[in-house]
Design a protein around this motif. Structure first.
Motif, short mmCIF file in Angstrom:
data_model
loop_
_atom_site.label_atom_id
_atom_site.label_comp_id
_atom_site.label_asym_id
_atom_site.label_seq_id
_atom_site.Cartn_x
_atom_site.Cartn_y
_atom_site.Cartn_z
N VAL A 180 0.83 -1.21 0.00
CA VAL A 180 0.00 0.00 0.00
C VAL A 180 0.87 1.25 0.00
O VAL A 180 0.65 2.19 -0.79
CB VAL A 180 -0.95 0.02 1.22
CG1 VAL A 180 -1.56 1.41 1.41
CG2 VAL A 180 -2.05 -1.02 1.06
N GLU A 181 1.88 1.28 0.86
CA GLU A 181 2.73 2.46 0.98
C GLU A 181 3.68 2.60 -0.20
O GLU A 181 4.01 3.72 -0.62
CB GLU A 181 3.51 2.42 2.30
CG GLU A 181 2.64 2.66 3.52
CD GLU A 181 1.86 3.96 3.45
OE1 GLU A 181 2.42 4.99 3.04
OE2 GLU A 181 0.66 3.95 3.78
N LEU A 182 4.13 1.48 -0.77
CA LEU A 182 4.97 1.54 -1.96
C LEU A 182 4.18 2.16 -3.12
O LEU A 182 4.68 3.05 -3.83
CB LEU A 182 5.45 0.15 -2.35
CG LEU A 182 6.66 -0.41 -1.58
CD1 LEU A 182 6.90 -1.87 -1.94
CD2 LEU A 182 7.92 0.41 -1.87
N LYS A 183 2.96 1.70 -3.31
CA LYS A 183 2.13 2.25 -4.39
C LYS A 183 1.90 3.74 -4.17
O LYS A 183 1.97 4.53 -5.12
CB LYS A 183 0.79 1.50 -4.44
CG LYS A 183 0.89 0.12 -5.06
CD LYS A 183 -0.47 -0.52 -5.29
CE LYS A 183 -1.07 -1.04 -4.00
NZ LYS A 183 -2.33 -1.83 -4.25
N SER A 184 1.62 4.12 -2.94
CA SER A 184 1.38 5.53 -2.63
C SER A 184 2.62 6.37 -2.87
O SER A 184 2.56 7.46 -3.45
CB SER A 184 0.93 5.66 -1.17
OG SER A 184 0.73 7.01 -0.82
N ALA A 185 3.79 5.86 -2.45
CA ALA A 185 5.05 6.59 -2.61
C ALA A 185 5.41 6.74 -4.08
O ALA A 185 5.89 7.80 -4.52
CB ALA A 185 6.16 5.88 -1.86
N PHE A 186 5.20 5.70 -4.88
CA PHE A 186 5.51 5.78 -6.30
C PHE A 186 4.56 6.74 -7.01
O PHE A 186 4.95 7.43 -7.96
CB PHE A 186 5.46 4.39 -6.94
CG PHE A 186 6.71 3.58 -6.71
CD1 PHE A 186 7.96 4.07 -7.08
CD2 PHE A 186 6.64 2.32 -6.12
CE1 PHE A 186 9.12 3.33 -6.86
CE2 PHE A 186 7.79 1.57 -5.91
CZ PHE A 186 9.04 2.07 -6.28
#
Length: 257
Positions: free
Chosen positions: A40-46
Motif C-alpha cells: 500500500v505504501e509503496l504504491k502511494s510513494a511511487f
C-alpha cells in the motif's frame, strides 16, 4: 445524556480493548498484514514521486551501468529513495482495536481513543492501565509492523526492483505479496477492505484536508474582491475629509487672448 455517553464509551472500550482473553491484548502483525501495508505504501510513494518531469543528467547508472540523461520517474534514484524510506511511513499508522482483521491497522486516531479523548476533554476521569501521556505513542503492534517491514524490503529487494522496471502495470499487492512473499501461504488479508463509516477519523482525514485547502482558496478570492471594492471607498473617504482629487484646469478661447 452525559451518563449515556459515558456508558456507551465504556462499553466500546470494553469490547475493543479487553476482548475475551488477555492474550489478545497484543497481537503482532502477521506476514500477510505486513506485506499488505508495505505494498500500500509503496504504491502511494511511487504515485507521489511519479508526478515530476525532472530529468537527471548523469554519467553513470546505479544498477545498469549505462550513463545518459534519464527521467527521474524511470531512474534508479527514485527506486532507492522510495524503498529506503518506505518502512518509516508505517509509523504513521495506529492500531484500531475496534476493527477486525488487517483493517485494525490504519492512519488516523482510532474510534476507541477518539471517544476516550472526548471524555477527558469533557472532564470525565478515565482510568486505564496506559497513562494518558502514552495514549498517542506508537503501539507495540505498529512498532513490530515497521520492524518486519525492514526485513521484508531487504529480503525482497530484487522482486520490488523487478516490478519497478518491468511490471508496473500489474497490481503490486498481487505481484509482491501473493506471487512472492506469501506464495503458498494465507493471503486472505489482501482482500480485506475497510469501507469506513461516518465520523471515522481514519477514513475522513483526507477529505478534511481537502476541505481546508478549498476554504483557503475561497478566502483568497474573498480578500481580492474586498480589496477591489475598497478602491472607490478610498476616494469617497478623501472627499469626506474635505480633500478632493485635482481636476484638470479648464479655459475658454477668450482666455487665450
Amino acid at each position: 445524556m452525559a451518563a449515556a455517553a459515558v456508558a456507551a464509551a465504556l462499553l466500546l472500550l470494553a469490547a475493543a480493548l479487553v476482548g475475551g482473553d488477555d492474550s489478545d491484548w497484543v497481537r503482532l502483525p502477521s506476514k500477510c498484514e505486513v506485506c499488505k501495508y508495505v505494498a500500500v505504501e509503496l504504491k502511494s510513494a511511487f504515485e507521489e514521486t511519479g508526478k515530476t518531469k525532472e530529468v537527471i543528467d548523469t554519467k553513470y547508472g546505479f544498477l545498469d551501468g549505462k550513463g545518459s540523461a534519464v527521467k527521474y520517474t524511470q531512474s534508479d534514484i527514485r527506486l532507492i529513495e522510495v524503498t529506503e524510506n518506505i518502512c518509516k511511513r508505517l509509523l504513521d499508522y495506529n492500531l484500531h482495536k475496534e476493527r477486525s482483521g488487517s483493517n485494525r491497522f490504519a492512519k488516523g486516531m482510532s474510534e476507541t481513543f477518539e471517544t476516550l479523548h472526548n471524555l477527558v476533554h469533557k472532564g470525565v476521569k478515565v482510568v486505564m492501565d496506559i497513562p494518558y501521556e502514552l495514549w498517542n505513542e506508537t503501539s507495540a503492534e505498529v512498532a513490530d509492523l515497521k520492524k518486519q517491514c525492514d526485513v521484508l524490503v531487504e529480503e525482497y529487494e530484487d522482486v520490488i526492483e523487478d516490478w519497478y522496471r518491468h511490471h508496473q502495470t500489474e497490481d503490486l499487492s498481487q505481484f509482491l505479496c501473493a506471487n512472492h512473499v506469501l506464495k503458498g501461504k494465507d493471503t486472505s488479508c489482501l482482500a480485506e477492505k475497510w469501507t469506513g463509516k461516518k465520523g471515522d477519523l481514519a477514513s475522513v482525514g483526507e477529505k478534511q484536508s481537502k476541505k481546508k485547502s478549498g476554504k483557503k482558496k475561497k478566502k483568497v478570492r474573498k480578500d481580492e474582491s474586498e480589496g477591489a471594492a475598497a478602491l472607490p471607498a478610498a476616494g469617497e473617504a478623501l472627499e469626506e475629509n474635505g480633500v478632493q482629487e485635482e481636476a484638470p484646469l479648464t479655459h475658454s478661447p477668450t482666455d487665450e487672448l
